[in-house]
Design an enzyme around this catalytic site. Structure first.
Site, PDB file in Angstrom:
ATOM      1  N   CYS A  43       0.842  -1.197   0.000  1.00 52.89           N
ATOM      2  CA  CYS A  43       0.000   0.000   0.000  1.00 52.89           C
ATOM      3  C   CYS A  43       0.882   1.254   0.000  1.00 52.89           C
ATOM      4  O   CYS A  43       1.995   1.242   0.521  1.00 52.89           O
ATOM      5  CB  CYS A  43      -0.896  -0.006   1.239  1.00 52.89           C
ATOM      6  SG  CYS A  43      -2.040   1.395   1.306  1.00 52.89           S
ATOM      7  N   ASP A  45       0.404   3.757   1.738  1.00 48.65           N
ATOM      8  CA  ASP A  45       0.362   4.308   3.097  1.00 48.65           C
ATOM      9  C   ASP A  45       1.775   4.612   3.615  1.00 48.65           C
ATOM     10  O   ASP A  45       2.653   3.744   3.591  1.00 48.65           O
ATOM     11  CB  ASP A  45      -0.331   3.287   4.030  1.00 48.65           C
ATOM     12  CG  ASP A  45      -0.695   3.888   5.373  1.00 48.65           C
ATOM     13  OD1 ASP A  45       0.212   4.409   6.063  1.00 48.65           O
ATOM     14  OD2 ASP A  45      -1.882   3.837   5.743  1.00 48.65           O
ATOM     15  N   ARG A  47       2.939   4.788   6.401  1.00 45.13           N
ATOM     16  CA  ARG A  47       3.373   4.047   7.593  1.00 45.13           C
ATOM     17  C   ARG A  47       3.884   2.647   7.289  1.00 45.13           C
ATOM     18  O   ARG A  47       4.237   1.895   8.189  1.00 45.13           O
ATOM     19  CB  ARG A  47       2.209   3.959   8.586  1.00 45.13           C
ATOM     20  CG  ARG A  47       1.724   5.317   9.072  1.00 45.13           C
ATOM     21  CD  ARG A  47       0.373   5.211   9.743  1.00 45.13           C
ATOM     22  NE  ARG A  47      -0.671   4.789   8.808  1.00 45.13           N
ATOM     23  CZ  ARG A  47      -1.944   4.600   9.155  1.00 45.13           C
ATOM     24  NH1 ARG A  47      -2.322   4.777  10.395  1.00 45.13           N
ATOM     25  NH2 ARG A  47      -2.834   4.228   8.242  1.00 45.13           N
ATOM     26  N   HIS A  99      -2.172  -4.200   4.858  1.00 45.81           N
ATOM     27  CA  HIS A  99      -1.929  -3.827   6.252  1.00 45.81           C
ATOM     28  C   HIS A  99      -3.247  -3.548   6.959  1.00 45.81           C
ATOM     29  O   HIS A  99      -4.187  -3.046   6.360  1.00 45.81           O
ATOM     30  CB  HIS A  99      -0.980  -2.622   6.349  1.00 45.81           C
ATOM     31  CG  HIS A  99      -1.568  -1.332   5.851  1.00 45.81           C
ATOM     32  ND1 HIS A  99      -2.062  -0.370   6.686  1.00 45.81           N
ATOM     33  CD2 HIS A  99      -1.761  -0.874   4.595  1.00 45.81           C
ATOM     34  CE1 HIS A  99      -2.522   0.643   5.976  1.00 45.81           C
ATOM     35  NE2 HIS A  99      -2.359   0.372   4.695  1.00 45.81           N
ATOM     36  N   CYS A 102      -5.990  -0.255   7.008  1.00 48.52           N
ATOM     37  CA  CYS A 102      -5.796   0.392   5.705  1.00 48.52           C
ATOM     38  C   CYS A 102      -6.975   1.329   5.385  1.00 48.52           C
ATOM     39  O   CYS A 102      -8.130   0.901   5.360  1.00 48.52           O
ATOM     40  CB  CYS A 102      -5.663  -0.677   4.621  1.00 48.52           C
ATOM     41  SG  CYS A 102      -5.382   0.014   2.973  1.00 48.52           S
TER      42      CYS A 102
END
Ligand SMILES: [Zn+2]
Length: 215
Positions: A43, A45, A47, A99, A102
């Site tokens: 992803c 993302d 993080r 994750h 998400c």
């Protein structure tokens, strides 16, 4: 504008100097070639940074990221990355990494309207709709979304295994394994979803079994 990103240049200089002092040959080696053994499809993302999560240095993992780690057969970008990774770099493992928590999966789960991105999230809603009976057994919304994070990553494993790139690679006897993982933002650990596959048939079978294990 230039002031607000000034610290990035400073960070970069510090990083470059540190890498060089720890290993004077580091950059020279990377200039000549990359030979990663892994392709990470994860992803976007912020993080979930690929290299840090699996403790690998630059040059060791080839990376493709998009919102909610989706691989669809009309996405020339993702397909080109997979093609290059498998046929040119000859990676040994493809890691599809979803994750928990998400945002893309949560938006898809709840039909949140975000604009253009809704079209992309539609792919995850197809996965949701296919398993809606199973997902509705989980009454807690965050738990339901987390199960969809797992189902989505598992589903993308099947999609990757069905691409012409993987089918041709396996046909010529190239050893490449496709894995499905889910990463936890809570403790920084990855969970293996048990769908690792080396053939298309194996992917379909392991996906079916893993769906049963969801509950
Ligand atoms: Zn995400």
């Amino acid at each position: 504008m230039s002031q607000s990103i000034e610290h990035l240049f400073a960070n970069n200089k510090t990083w470059s100097e540190r890498m060089h002092s720890e290993d004077p040959e580091f950059f020279t080696r990377l200039v000549n070639q990359q030979s990663p053994e892994y392709l990470w499809i994860g992803c976007s993302d912020s993080r979930v940074p690929a290299n840090q999560v699996i403790g690998l240095a630059p040059g060791e993992v080839f990376v493709h990221r998009n919102i909610a780690n989706v691989v669809v057969h009309t996405d020339l970008n993702a397909l080109s990355v997979i093609h290059y990774a498998v046929e040119i770099l000859r990676v040994k493992h493809i890691l599809i990494v979803g994750h928990y928590g998400c945002g893309g999966v949560k938006a898809a789960m709840n039909d949140n309207k975000t604009g253009l991105t809704d079209n992309w999230l539609r792919h995850i809603q197809d996965v949701r709709d296919r398993h809606i009976d199973r997902l509705e057994r989980f009454t807690e919304p965050s738990e339901r979304a987390d199960r969809l994070c797992e189902l989505n990553a598992m589903h993308q494993v099947v999609n990757v295994c069905q691409t012409s790139v993987l089918r041709e690679a396996w046909q010529r006897g190239q050893g490449v394994t496709v894995h499905g993982w889910c990463y936890s933002l809570q403790d920084g650990l990855v969970r293996d979803l048990g769908v690792s596959s080396r053939t298309r048939e194996e992917a379909v079978e392991r996906y079916r079994d893993a769906v049963e294990r969801i509950g």
